[in-house]
Design a protein around this motif. Structure first.
Motif, PDB file in Angstrom:
ATOM      1  N   ILE A  39       0.843  -1.186   0.000  1.00  0.00           N
ATOM      2  CA  ILE A  39       0.000   0.000   0.000  1.00  0.00           C
ATOM      3  C   ILE A  39       0.877   1.235   0.000  1.00  0.00           C
ATOM      4  O   ILE A  39       1.776   1.371   0.827  1.00  0.00           O
ATOM      5  N   GLY A  40       0.606   2.127  -0.941  1.00  0.00           N
ATOM      6  CA  GLY A  40       1.290   3.409  -1.007  1.00  0.00           C
ATOM      7  C   GLY A  40       0.289   4.528  -0.845  1.00  0.00           C
ATOM      8  O   GLY A  40      -0.840   4.444  -1.322  1.00  0.00           O
ATOM      9  N   SER A  67       3.412   0.601   2.804  1.00  0.00           N
ATOM     10  CA  SER A  67       4.705   0.292   2.187  1.00  0.00           C
ATOM     11  C   SER A  67       5.566   1.523   1.977  1.00  0.00           C
ATOM     12  O   SER A  67       6.783   1.473   2.152  1.00  0.00           O
ATOM     13  N   ALA A  68       4.958   2.625   1.563  1.00  0.00           N
ATOM     14  CA  ALA A  68       5.706   3.851   1.293  1.00  0.00           C
ATOM     15  C   ALA A  68       4.725   5.019   1.202  1.00  0.00           C
ATOM     16  O   ALA A  68       3.534   4.824   0.952  1.00  0.00           O
ATOM     17  N   VAL A  69       5.263   6.227   1.387  1.00  0.00           N
ATOM     18  CA  VAL A  69       4.461   7.447   1.375  1.00  0.00           C
ATOM     19  C   VAL A  69       5.159   8.499   0.521  1.00  0.00           C
ATOM     20  O   VAL A  69       6.381   8.607   0.534  1.00  0.00           O
ATOM     21  N   GLN A 100       7.302   2.550  -8.577  1.00  0.00           N
ATOM     22  CA  GLN A 100       7.817   1.344  -9.236  1.00  0.00           C
ATOM     23  C   GLN A 100       8.769   0.597  -8.310  1.00  0.00           C
ATOM     24  O   GLN A 100       8.756  -0.628  -8.239  1.00  0.00           O
ATOM     25  N   TYR A 101       9.589   1.353  -7.610  1.00  0.00           N
ATOM     26  CA  TYR A 101      10.557   0.764  -6.691  1.00  0.00           C
ATOM     27  C   TYR A 101       9.859   0.113  -5.494  1.00  0.00           C
ATOM     28  O   TYR A 101      10.113  -1.051  -5.166  1.00  0.00           O
ATOM     29  N   HIS A 102       8.991   0.855  -4.830  1.00  0.00           N
ATOM     30  CA  HIS A 102       8.399   0.377  -3.579  1.00  0.00           C
ATOM     31  C   HIS A 102       7.196  -0.540  -3.745  1.00  0.00           C
ATOM     32  O   HIS A 102       7.013  -1.449  -2.942  1.00  0.00           O
ATOM     33  N   LEU A 103       6.358  -0.282  -4.736  1.00  0.00           N
ATOM     34  CA  LEU A 103       5.141  -1.082  -4.860  1.00  0.00           C
ATOM     35  C   LEU A 103       5.249  -2.197  -5.892  1.00  0.00           C
ATOM     36  O   LEU A 103       4.587  -3.220  -5.755  1.00  0.00           O
ATOM     37  N   ASN A 104       6.073  -1.996  -6.900  1.00  0.00           N
ATOM     38  CA  ASN A 104       6.201  -3.007  -7.950  1.00  0.00           C
ATOM     39  C   ASN A 104       7.471  -3.832  -7.828  1.00  0.00           C
ATOM     40  O   ASN A 104       7.716  -4.712  -8.651  1.00  0.00           O
ATOM     41  N   GLY A 105       8.303  -3.522  -6.844  1.00  0.00           N
ATOM     42  CA  GLY A 105       9.501  -4.309  -6.607  1.00  0.00           C
ATOM     43  C   GLY A 105      10.568  -4.203  -7.680  1.00  0.00           C
ATOM     44  O   GLY A 105      11.403  -5.085  -7.813  1.00  0.00           O
ATOM     45  N   LYS A 106      10.558  -3.129  -8.448  1.00  0.00           N
ATOM     46  CA  LYS A 106      11.551  -2.949  -9.519  1.00  0.00           C
ATOM     47  C   LYS A 106      12.788  -2.260  -8.944  1.00  0.00           C
ATOM     48  O   LYS A 106      12.947  -1.043  -9.034  1.00  0.00           O
ATOM     49  N   VAL A 107      13.669  -3.050  -8.370  1.00  0.00           N
ATOM     50  CA  VAL A 107      14.835  -2.500  -7.684  1.00  0.00           C
ATOM     51  C   VAL A 107      15.776  -1.752  -8.617  1.00  0.00           C
ATOM     52  O   VAL A 107      16.498  -0.850  -8.180  1.00  0.00           O
ATOM     53  N   ASP A 108      15.777  -2.098  -9.900  1.00  0.00           N
ATOM     54  CA  ASP A 108      16.671  -1.418 -10.842  1.00  0.00           C
ATOM     55  C   ASP A 108      16.316   0.056 -11.013  1.00  0.00           C
ATOM     56  O   ASP A 108      17.183   0.851 -11.377  1.00  0.00           O
ATOM     57  N   VAL A 109      15.085   0.451 -10.728  1.00  0.00           N
ATOM     58  CA  VAL A 109      14.731   1.866 -10.880  1.00  0.00           C
ATOM     59  C   VAL A 109      15.227   2.707  -9.708  1.00  0.00           C
ATOM     60  O   VAL A 109      15.216   3.935  -9.782  1.00  0.00           O
ATOM     61  N   GLY A 110      15.685   2.066  -8.641  1.00  0.00           N
ATOM     62  CA  GLY A 110      16.235   2.797  -7.506  1.00  0.00           C
ATOM     63  C   GLY A 110      17.412   3.667  -7.907  1.00  0.00           C
ATOM     64  O   GLY A 110      17.511   4.835  -7.512  1.00  0.00           O
ATOM     65  N   ARG A 111      18.311   3.105  -8.709  1.00  0.00           N
ATOM     66  CA  ARG A 111      19.470   3.879  -9.184  1.00  0.00           C
ATOM     67  C   ARG A 111      19.019   5.039 -10.067  1.00  0.00           C
ATOM     68  O   ARG A 111      19.554   6.141  -9.993  1.00  0.00           O
ATOM     69  N   GLN A 112      18.030   4.784 -10.900  1.00  0.00           N
ATOM     70  CA  GLN A 112      17.511   5.827 -11.788  1.00  0.00           C
ATOM     71  C   GLN A 112      16.856   6.947 -10.972  1.00  0.00           C
ATOM     72  O   GLN A 112      17.067   8.126 -11.248  1.00  0.00           O
ATOM     73  N   LEU A 113      16.082   6.582  -9.952  1.00  0.00           N
ATOM     74  CA  LEU A 113      15.461   7.583  -9.087  1.00  0.00           C
ATOM     75  C   LEU A 113      16.527   8.421  -8.397  1.00  0.00           C
ATOM     76  O   LEU A 113      16.441   9.657  -8.386  1.00  0.00           O
TER      77      LEU A 113
END
Length: 181
Positions: free
Chosen positions: A28-29, A54-56, A147-160
């Motif tokens: 939940i975001g 999950s995140a805010v 995408q990072y927190h709710l969809n589990g796409k860890v690769d977008v963390g670096r992009q963010l």
């Protein structure tokens, strides 16, 4: 706000609902702007209704002193603008300090030249189709956050992180065992 989340969670398990199987109550975001930003800070501690948030994302939050933001269930992204005279970044620095001290972590992203409304709401060309609305210059970074927190796409963390450390953004991070990009 948490009553809305509760309603969606119930709808997700109701075979008669259009939301059946659509909502994942384990991810939940919450996002809000201005007073809604203050409200998501308060609701980010979902414990009273039994949810883990999950995140805010709190955009230009107003009234964040309503709650101890150190009790968040998950990481928080605070967004503000240098030209916001309604809720200047200085008005929610105590929230940022609490986030830095909790074990959930988060970030404070400040948009150079950002205002209270223009950068949080981009005008839609077609007001009859709200799916065309966006968060203006806040849109891209919030999409990556989700995408990072709710969809589990860890690769977008670096992009963010790359986007938030490049002009016109100035960002501080509070990394913890629970939050890394």
């Amino acid at each position: 706000m948490l009553q809305c989340v509760q309603w969606l969670a119930h709808q997700a398990v109701d075979p008669e609902s259009e939301y059946f199987g659509v909502v994942d109550a384990t991810r939940i975001g919450l996002a809000g702007h201005s007073q809604g930003g203050g409200a998501v800070i308060k609701a980010g501690d979902g414990e009273p209704n039994g949810f883990d948030i999950s995140a805010v994302v709190a955009m230009n939050p107003y009234g964040p002193g309503w709650v101890d933001p150190g009790n968040q269930d998950g990481p928080m992204m605070l967004i503000g603008g240098t030209d916001d005279t309604t809720t200047p970044v200085s008005s929610f620095i105590k929230v940022w300090v609490a986030i830095q001290e909790n074990d959930q972590g988060g970030l404070l992203a400040v948009l150079e030249g950002g205002t209270h409304n223009d950068d949080a709401w981009a005008p839609a060309d077609d007001f009859d189709n709200p799916q065309n609305y966006d968060f203006g210059r806040y849109q891209r970074v919030t999409e990556l956050w989700w995408q990072y927190h709710l969809n589990g796409k860890v690769d977008v963390g670096r992009q963010l992180k790359r986007e938030l450390t490049t002009a016109p953004w100035s960002t501080e991070f509070a990394f913890t065992d629970n939050f890394r990009l």
